[in-house]
Design a protein around this motif. Sequence first.
Motif, mmCIF file in Angstrom:
data_model
loop_
_atom_site.group_PDB
_atom_site.id
_atom_site.type_symbol
_atom_site.label_atom_id
_atom_site.label_comp_id
_atom_site.label_asym_id
_atom_site.label_seq_id
_atom_site.Cartn_x
_atom_site.Cartn_y
_atom_site.Cartn_z
ATOM 1 N N PRO A 1 0.906 -1.202 0.185
ATOM 2 C CA PRO A 1 0.058 0.070 -0.163
ATOM 3 C C PRO A 1 0.980 1.222 0.031
ATOM 4 C CG PRO A 1 -0.036 -1.079 2.165
ATOM 5 C CD PRO A 1 0.835 -1.981 1.234
ATOM 6 N N ILE A 2 0.538 2.125 -1.002
ATOM 7 C CA ILE A 2 1.447 3.437 -1.081
ATOM 8 C C ILE A 2 0.461 4.487 -1.189
ATOM 9 C CG2 ILE A 2 3.082 4.682 -2.432
ATOM 10 C CD1 ILE A 2 4.276 2.113 -3.399
ATOM 11 N N GLY A 3 0.289 5.245 -0.133
ATOM 12 C CA GLY A 3 -0.747 6.273 -0.278
ATOM 13 C C GLY A 3 -2.148 5.634 -0.665
ATOM 14 N N GLY A 4 -2.895 6.107 -1.523
ATOM 15 C CA GLY A 4 -4.111 5.575 -2.197
ATOM 16 C C GLY A 4 -4.066 4.620 -2.941
ATOM 17 N N THR A 5 -2.943 4.105 -3.179
ATOM 18 C CA THR A 5 -2.724 3.116 -4.431
ATOM 19 C C THR A 5 -2.052 1.802 -3.640
ATOM 20 O OG1 THR A 5 -0.579 3.715 -5.158
ATOM 21 C CG2 THR A 5 -2.505 4.563 -6.083
ATOM 22 N N THR A 6 -2.032 0.618 -4.429
ATOM 23 C CA THR A 6 -1.490 -0.336 -4.090
ATOM 24 C C THR A 6 -0.950 -0.829 -5.475
ATOM 25 O OG1 THR A 6 -3.191 -1.144 -2.501
ATOM 26 C CG2 THR A 6 -1.711 -2.900 -3.433
ATOM 27 N N VAL A 7 0.562 -1.184 -4.897
ATOM 28 C CA VAL A 7 1.386 -1.715 -5.952
ATOM 29 C C VAL A 7 1.622 -3.295 -5.718
ATOM 30 C CG1 VAL A 7 3.620 -1.835 -7.141
ATOM 31 C CG2 VAL A 7 2.877 0.285 -6.223
ATOM 32 N N HIS A 8 1.010 -4.070 -6.740
ATOM 33 C CA HIS A 8 1.228 -5.721 -6.611
ATOM 34 C C HIS A 8 2.452 -6.058 -7.537
ATOM 35 C CE1 HIS A 8 -2.986 -5.714 -5.242
ATOM 36 N NE2 HIS A 8 -3.323 -5.029 -6.250
ATOM 37 N N ASP A 9 3.125 -6.868 -7.069
ATOM 38 C CA ASP A 9 4.238 -7.433 -7.556
ATOM 39 C C ASP A 9 3.848 -9.177 -7.954
ATOM 40 O OD1 ASP A 9 7.393 -7.857 -7.934
ATOM 41 O OD2 ASP A 9 6.956 -9.435 -6.662
ATOM 42 N N ALA A 10 3.600 -9.295 -9.064
ATOM 43 C CA ALA A 10 3.119 -10.350 -9.704
ATOM 44 C C ALA A 10 4.213 -11.049 -10.628
ATOM 45 C CB ALA A 10 1.875 -10.329 -10.434
ATOM 46 N N ARG A 11 3.770 -12.360 -10.785
ATOM 47 C CA ARG A 11 4.686 -13.082 -11.736
ATOM 48 C C ARG A 11 3.979 -14.028 -12.778
ATOM 49 N NH1 ARG A 11 10.045 -14.445 -11.663
ATOM 50 N NH2 ARG A 11 10.159 -13.421 -9.238
ATOM 51 N N THR A 12 4.302 -13.872 -14.077
ATOM 52 C CA THR A 12 3.459 -14.706 -15.134
ATOM 53 C C THR A 12 4.063 -16.130 -15.234
ATOM 54 O OG1 THR A 12 5.197 -14.087 -16.884
ATOM 55 C CG2 THR A 12 3.406 -12.381 -16.298
ATOM 56 N N ARG A 13 3.301 -16.934 -15.891
ATOM 57 C CA ARG A 13 3.598 -18.331 -15.890
ATOM 58 C C ARG A 13 5.083 -18.448 -16.686
ATOM 59 N NH1 ARG A 13 -0.917 -20.574 -20.410
ATOM 60 N NH2 ARG A 13 0.506 -19.829 -22.192
ATOM 61 N N ASP A 14 5.470 -17.686 -17.414
ATOM 62 C CA ASP A 14 6.941 -17.621 -17.796
ATOM 63 C C ASP A 14 7.860 -17.056 -17.085
ATOM 64 O OD1 ASP A 14 6.366 -15.093 -18.436
ATOM 65 O OD2 ASP A 14 7.204 -15.228 -20.745
ATOM 66 N N GLY A 15 7.532 -16.790 -15.800
ATOM 67 C CA GLY A 15 8.656 -16.161 -14.966
ATOM 68 C C GLY A 15 8.713 -14.752 -15.153
ATOM 69 N N THR A 16 8.296 -13.736 -16.007
ATOM 70 C CA THR A 16 8.063 -12.495 -15.844
ATOM 71 C C THR A 16 7.574 -11.528 -14.999
ATOM 72 O OG1 THR A 16 8.283 -12.496 -18.427
ATOM 73 C CG2 THR A 16 7.609 -10.425 -17.460
ATOM 74 N N THR A 17 8.325 -10.884 -14.339
ATOM 75 C CA THR A 17 7.974 -9.975 -13.008
ATOM 76 C C THR A 17 7.014 -8.808 -13.444
ATOM 77 O OG1 THR A 17 9.610 -10.772 -11.640
ATOM 78 C CG2 THR A 17 8.411 -8.819 -10.838
ATOM 79 N N LEU A 18 5.776 -8.441 -13.120
ATOM 80 C CA LEU A 18 5.201 -7.554 -13.337
ATOM 81 C C LEU A 18 4.874 -6.714 -12.082
ATOM 82 C CD1 LEU A 18 2.328 -8.920 -15.540
ATOM 83 C CD2 LEU A 18 4.240 -7.907 -16.171
#
Length: 376
Positions: A318-335
């Motif tokens: 949570p950063i202020g009024g937003t949330t930053v999600h750290d996600a990973r795709t099935r080929d290992g790419t970080t988003l």
Amino acid sequence: MATAIVQENATVAGHALDIVGLTHRFGAFTAVDDVTLSIRPGEIVALLGPSGCGKTTLLRAVAGFIRQRAGRVLIDGVSVDELPPERRNIGIVFQNYALFPHMTVTQNIAYGLEARRRPRAEIRERVARFLSIVQLTALAGHFPRQLSGGQQQRVALARALAVEPSILLLDEPFGALDKNLRLDMQIEVKRLQRQFGLTAIMVTHDQEEAMSIADRIAVMNHGRVEQLGTPVEIYDQPRSLFVNGFIGSTNLLAARVAARGDDGTRVELEAGGAVTVRSDLDCANGEAVLLSIRPEQLALHDTEAADRWPVEVGLSLPIGGTTVHDARTRDGTTLKITEARSGRVAPGASVWCGPVAHARPVLFRRPPSDGQGVTA
């Protein structure tokens, strides 16, 4: 993306600055490589780029502190290349303020006027005027050591403006200030620049600073200007992978072109799913490309759809009024995915990710050496 922090219009009274084919070398190293820039009267242009990209060398050449190996510097169409710095009528504000420690605020502001041998009455009038403009009248008799960083920066601005420069140069002017004070001084500089219709160049490595203050940004890399445009153009329509990665935060997804049509270019992601992109990139079916999409242009969903792909959520910050999600795709790419703050997605959840309706993803031809999935 940051937005311009001062919007009011001003009567333009500035001067045109043209940099034509400017090149400078230090030995065998080319610091500035054939740079051409035209800066309009009353415009502020930010030179933005990593350390060593040539932006400060370019600024010093305009100021006359170094003599370029090739090219010209013109103010209102007249070359200033043969003039020493003190005769170019250019005001300069440095990161470290460069105030004279043994002089009072009044004496510092008066210095440039005295060096130009202006009449004493004129000097008194101008010093008083600019003390009022930067709101330091009450501190006129103080020495720099008695002032805060922001107050010293305002003295440096007043000293530069008091000589009525044709061009104002700002060399990392806010680098020594803390975050809150930086914002205050950014607003102050923009206000004064608008008030006096100044033509200005600002050197910075801070992208938010450039996007907040500048009318246009010149992104520099290895001594060259990779792209010149408005903050919105630079952010939404980067012309190279370097500009794309240097301005803001973005996600890069490996993909291949599936089809091209009137509605855009359809690409199939190696992470799964497919996306249609409005793109001018001339690419063939089956060609390897990179899809760039900003964190705020992605959203998480509980259901599958044609333009979504599966991801596993890691951390959610949570950063202020937003949330930053750290996600990973099935080929290992970080988003990185930025959404309005909510607690609906738990760490480790398997969900679907896709572009929001107003997303402006960009396609780039994939470099041969590029790995599968890069987060810039």
